[in-house]
Design an enzyme around this catalytic site. Structure first.
Site, PDB file in Angstrom:
ATOM      1  N   LEU A 100      -2.578   0.962   5.828  1.00 37.65           N
ATOM      2  CA  LEU A 100      -2.185  -0.394   6.222  1.00 37.65           C
ATOM      3  C   LEU A 100      -3.054  -1.406   5.489  1.00 37.65           C
ATOM      4  CD1 LEU A 100      -1.705   0.243  10.049  1.00 37.65           C
ATOM      5  CD2 LEU A 100       0.039   0.181   8.252  1.00 37.65           C
ATOM      6  N   GLU A 101      -2.447  -2.188   4.632  1.00 39.05           N
ATOM      7  CA  GLU A 101      -3.183  -3.084   3.746  1.00 39.05           C
ATOM      8  C   GLU A 101      -3.107  -4.547   4.162  1.00 39.05           C
ATOM      9  OE1 GLU A 101      -2.111  -2.198  -0.310  1.00 39.05           O
ATOM     10  OE2 GLU A 101      -2.174  -0.023   0.035  1.00 39.05           O
ATOM     11  N   HIS A 102      -2.574  -4.785   5.350  1.00 40.34           N
ATOM     12  CA  HIS A 102      -2.440  -6.169   5.821  1.00 40.34           C
ATOM     13  C   HIS A 102      -3.051  -6.343   7.208  1.00 40.34           C
ATOM     14  CE1 HIS A 102       0.186  -6.995   2.414  1.00 40.34           C
ATOM     15  NE2 HIS A 102       0.808  -5.869   2.700  1.00 40.34           N
TER      16      HIS A 102
END
Length: 414
Positions: A239-241
């Site tokens: 998960l990059e957000h």
């Protein structure tokens, strides 16, 4: 001291031995009787036990239709419950035990993770469930040296926390009509080759919300459903957000309890996410340290960052990889939980690509204490887990140059 003569009559001795043997046999039969007989149509998950011809087996991961009597070998889905592992041979003259010796590949006998079954050293490769110009592949096309395959990606449903997955239609067309049935069959075949296949959640464009107890439960139930449906061995959190360490940790613990000890859990934080223990991703890693398999940090698309020694390092060299990985090694995570994440080719990332020789240099620096240039780790981090690349498809597109150059070095790690 005089030897004391036994007064036990021969007949009583024979009867005693007979009763002991009979008790042992009855005990084994009783155990088998309380466990259901294996059924070809039933679905079993990690930890489930079955009886087959009076012998008890335990499932190492999701399985259906795989006969324990035929699948209880080194790579099989089943493990013999009543098979004992020989103890190390003891040397009478010293009282010390013999430890396994390394072969010329660097691997040791019995070097697999007892819980997950993963190899001591791992090369993680992401498999793209989409067509972005890289070579399209079936799961069966992935070389066995990629012993951990992360299927990218599961996505969030309209309901926060719940995720879903299905094969990309365009990809299936590119592969001549690849379908769900073949995909599941390929995952089973990958296991027989010694590979594990997990489902990755998120990605560059994916946002999955796990910010409260309700969402955590929905996340667990949907991931577990995918594991049973497709045969995945675990989950990768990419998960990059933004991520909520508290509730994601809660969710992963629930999943671990539900799926069993063989569950593979990996995370793929960006470089900035692992700069210190106060970041949410680092908090997550430490909260689930006892069940975390590997943290494959993405050392690309990041620019310059602070290393473990407080100095600034620019991406794209061995110093950067070693100095940044050392932050995790010096702040709570074990060497066997650390994987160095890099692009497989120049096309695999916007920036931060390094040749395989540079990756090898960083690995040898951390695991063997060899110099990378200006950075020197505080100690040798033996049992370093390995590397991760984005992606298998980009590596295939480049003739598997990344894998060919790095696999021998990963195998030779202590």
């Amino acid at each position: 001291m005089k030897k004391i003569k036994s007064f036990l009559p021969k007949e009583i001795f024979i009867i005693t031995v007979f009763l002991i043997l009979l008790s042992t046999l009855l005990s084994g039969s009783s155990q088998a009787a309380t466990i259901k007989e294996w059924n070809n149509d039933s679905i079993y998950i990690a930890g489930d036990r079955v009886s087959r011809d009076g012998i008890i087996y335990e499932a190492a991961w999701w399985t259906q239709g795989e006969d324990p009597a035929k699948q209880a070998d080194e790579w099989g889905v089943w493990r013999l419950v009543n098979e004992t592992t020989p103890k190390p041979e003891q040397r009478p003259e010293t009282g010390k035990t013999d430890t396994p010796k390394e072969t010329n590949t660097g691997k040791t006998t019995g070097s697999k993770d007892k819980q997950t079954g993963l190899s001591r050293h791992v090369i993680t490769g992401y498999w793209q469930n989409f067509d972005n110009g890289a070579k399209c592949l079936k799961i069966s096309d992935v070389p066995k040296e990629y012993n951990l395959i992360a299927v990218a990606f599961a996505e969030q449903c309209p309901i926060p926390g719940k995720v879903t997955f299905q094969l990309d239609e365009t990809l299936c067309q590119r592969l001549g009509g690849y379908n769900k049935k073949q995909f599941i069959k390929d995952i089973k075949s990958a296991r027989k080759k010694g590979q594990h296949v997990i489902i990755s959640v998120g990605g560059e464009n994916g946002t999955v919300s796990v910010t409260n107890a309700k969402e955590a439960k929905l996340f667990v139930n949907s991931i577990y459903k995918l594991m049973k449906e497709y045969g995945f061995d675990g989950v990768d959190i990419d998960l990059e957000h933004g991520i909520n360490a508290r509730y994601m940790a809660k969710a992963l613990r629930m999943l671990s309890k539900k799926a069993g000890k063989s569950l593979v859990i990996t995370i793929a934080p960006q470089t900035l996410d692992m700069q210190n223990k106060e970041t949410e991703y680092f908090k997550l890693a430490l909260k689930i340290k006892d069940i975390l398999t590997i943290a494959n940090t993405q050392y690309y698309n990041s620019g310059s960052m602070l290393g473990a020694d407080g100095k600034v390092y620019s991406q794209g060299n061995a110093d950067f990889l070693a100095a940044l990985a050392s932050i995790q090694l010096e702040n709570g995570l074990r060497p066997d939980q650390i994987g160095i994440g890099v692009p497989a080719s120049v096309k695999g990332a916007g920036s931060g690509y390094v040749p395989p020789s540079v990756v090898n240099k960083a690995l040898n620096c951390l695991a063997k204490g060899k110099s990378t240039g200006s950075y020197k780790p505080k100690k040798k981090y033996k049992k370093l887990r390995g590397i991760m690349c984005w992606s298998v498809n980009w590596d295939a597109d480049n003739g598997y140059k990344f894998l060919k150059k790095t696999a021998p070095v990963v195998a030779s790690l202590p």
